[in-house]
Design a protein around this motif. Sequence first.
Motif, PDB file in Angstrom:
ATOM      1  N   ALA A   1     -24.480 -48.101 -50.936  1.00 56.91           N
ATOM      2  CA  ALA A   1     -23.765 -46.936 -50.401  1.00 56.91           C
ATOM      3  C   ALA A   1     -22.911 -47.334 -49.200  1.00 56.91           C
ATOM      4  O   ALA A   1     -21.754 -46.922 -49.083  1.00 56.91           O
TER       5      ALA A   1
ATOM      6  N   MET B   1     -30.006 -49.538 -52.667  1.00 50.89           N
ATOM      7  CA  MET B   1     -29.222 -48.307 -52.662  1.00 50.89           C
ATOM      8  C   MET B   1     -28.529 -48.106 -51.315  1.00 50.89           C
ATOM      9  O   MET B   1     -27.338 -47.775 -51.260  1.00 50.89           O
ATOM     10  N   GLY B   2     -29.257 -48.321 -50.234  1.00 54.31           N
ATOM     11  CA  GLY B   2     -28.678 -48.139 -48.908  1.00 54.31           C
ATOM     12  C   GLY B   2     -27.513 -49.083 -48.659  1.00 54.31           C
ATOM     13  O   GLY B   2     -26.458 -48.676 -48.155  1.00 54.31           O
TER      14      GLY B   2
ATOM     15  N   GLN C   1     -26.090 -42.201 -50.405  1.00 59.27           N
ATOM     16  CA  GLN C   1     -27.067 -42.507 -51.446  1.00 59.27           C
ATOM     17  C   GLN C   1     -27.121 -41.382 -52.478  1.00 59.27           C
ATOM     18  O   GLN C   1     -27.303 -41.638 -53.671  1.00 59.27           O
TER      19      GLN C   1
END
Length: 112
Positions: A24, A20-21, A31
């Motif tokens: 993003a 996710m990091g 996020q």
Amino acid sequence: MTADDSLSRLDDDDYPAYTMGRAAEMIGTTQSFLRAIGDARLITPLRSPGGHRRYSRYQLRIAARARELVDQGTPIEAACRIIILEDQLEEAQRINAEHRRAAEPANPTATA
């Protein structure tokens, strides 16, 4: 798993390679934005064995398109709906083109 199997995943648009990091960061968003488009069911990230969200390149392209619309002032729910409708239209156009090709005669004759 062989080294060839691992390398082939690098070419797979649907392989959930990004955390996710990282996802993003790659599309220049937060996020929480990725969570929001997931909540709107625009994309459904896969989960790692530890339960962390993992994103594919295909999903990142969709998320980037959503971000583009939101940056232009479109509410996130509307942006998600627009993208879903664009995808459905593209699929319908693809199917129509296939039907047209199938309906064409195999050996069209020239008319004089």
